[in-house]
Design a protein around this motif. Sequence first.
Motif, short mmCIF file in Angstrom:
data_model
loop_
_atom_site.label_atom_id
_atom_site.label_comp_id
_atom_site.label_asym_id
_atom_site.label_seq_id
_atom_site.Cartn_x
_atom_site.Cartn_y
_atom_site.Cartn_z
N ALA A 6 21.61 43.00 50.58
CA ALA A 6 21.62 42.05 49.46
C ALA A 6 20.58 42.43 48.41
CB ALA A 6 21.37 40.63 49.98
N PHE A 7 19.42 42.88 48.84
CA PHE A 7 18.37 43.31 47.93
C PHE A 7 18.87 44.43 47.02
CE2 PHE A 7 14.79 46.33 47.31
CZ PHE A 7 13.96 45.55 46.51
N VAL A 8 19.45 45.45 47.63
CA VAL A 8 19.95 46.61 46.87
C VAL A 8 21.14 46.21 46.01
CG1 VAL A 8 20.97 48.91 47.08
CG2 VAL A 8 19.00 48.27 48.49
N ARG A 9 22.04 45.44 46.56
CA ARG A 9 23.22 44.99 45.81
C ARG A 9 22.80 44.24 44.55
NH1 ARG A 9 25.18 41.03 48.79
NH2 ARG A 9 25.68 42.49 50.46
N GLY A 10 21.75 43.43 44.65
CA GLY A 10 21.27 42.67 43.51
C GLY A 10 20.87 43.54 42.33
N PHE A 11 20.33 44.71 42.61
CA PHE A 11 19.94 45.63 41.55
C PHE A 11 21.13 46.39 40.97
CE2 PHE A 11 15.81 45.29 43.69
CZ PHE A 11 14.99 45.07 42.60
N LEU A 12 22.11 46.68 41.82
CA LEU A 12 23.18 47.58 41.40
C LEU A 12 24.54 46.92 41.28
CD1 LEU A 12 21.99 50.52 43.62
CD2 LEU A 12 21.97 50.46 41.15
N ILE A 13 24.58 45.59 41.26
CA ILE A 13 25.85 44.87 41.27
C ILE A 13 26.75 45.25 40.10
CG2 ILE A 13 25.02 42.84 40.01
CD1 ILE A 13 27.33 42.75 43.06
N SER A 23 25.06 50.45 51.46
CA SER A 23 25.31 51.11 52.74
C SER A 23 24.24 52.15 53.04
CB SER A 23 26.69 51.77 52.73
OG SER A 23 27.71 50.80 52.63
N ILE A 24 23.88 52.92 52.02
CA ILE A 24 22.83 53.93 52.19
C ILE A 24 21.51 53.26 52.56
CG2 ILE A 24 21.36 55.51 50.86
CD1 ILE A 24 24.00 56.38 49.42
N ALA A 25 21.14 52.21 51.85
CA ALA A 25 19.88 51.52 52.14
C ALA A 25 19.85 51.01 53.57
CB ALA A 25 19.66 50.38 51.15
N ALA A 26 20.93 50.41 54.01
CA ALA A 26 20.99 49.87 55.37
C ALA A 26 20.86 50.99 56.41
CB ALA A 26 22.29 49.10 55.57
N GLU A 27 21.53 52.10 56.18
CA GLU A 27 21.45 53.22 57.14
C GLU A 27 20.05 53.82 57.17
OE1 GLU A 27 23.51 53.99 59.38
OE2 GLU A 27 25.25 52.87 58.69
N LEU A 28 19.43 54.02 56.00
CA LEU A 28 18.09 54.59 55.97
C LEU A 28 17.08 53.64 56.64
CD1 LEU A 28 17.90 56.14 52.38
CD2 LEU A 28 18.36 57.30 54.56
#
Length: 115
Positions: A6-13, A23-28
């Motif tokens: 959600a954090f990453v999605r908020g920046f790149l929505i 997906s990348i953020a979650a995997e890393l």
Amino acid sequence: MPAIRAFVRGFLIDTPRAYEAESIAAELAANSLQHTPSGEPGGVITVAVSIHPGWARIAVSDTGAGGWSRPAATEALGDYGRGLILVDALADKVGHDVTEVGQTLWAELTWSVEP
């Protein structure tokens, strides 16, 4: 990992690569928590997102020793390694930096920008 997604999605929505970025953020992050001291009680990881016109970088820092190599495709057949293979497949560029307190694994995504 839902909070990190959600954090990453908020920046790149508003970008065409939001799904890949989260997906990348979650995997890393999962990799850091599973394979470094950051996953132990009291451990910390840091997720950073840098956005520029036409590209973004997702970086996850942890207290790992700094050893990293690009996973081989054959590692997907084992118990571990599929997450980093996924990151490598989704990202346009992947890298690793050793820091004073650990390491940072990052991935970059690019897209076309309309004039």
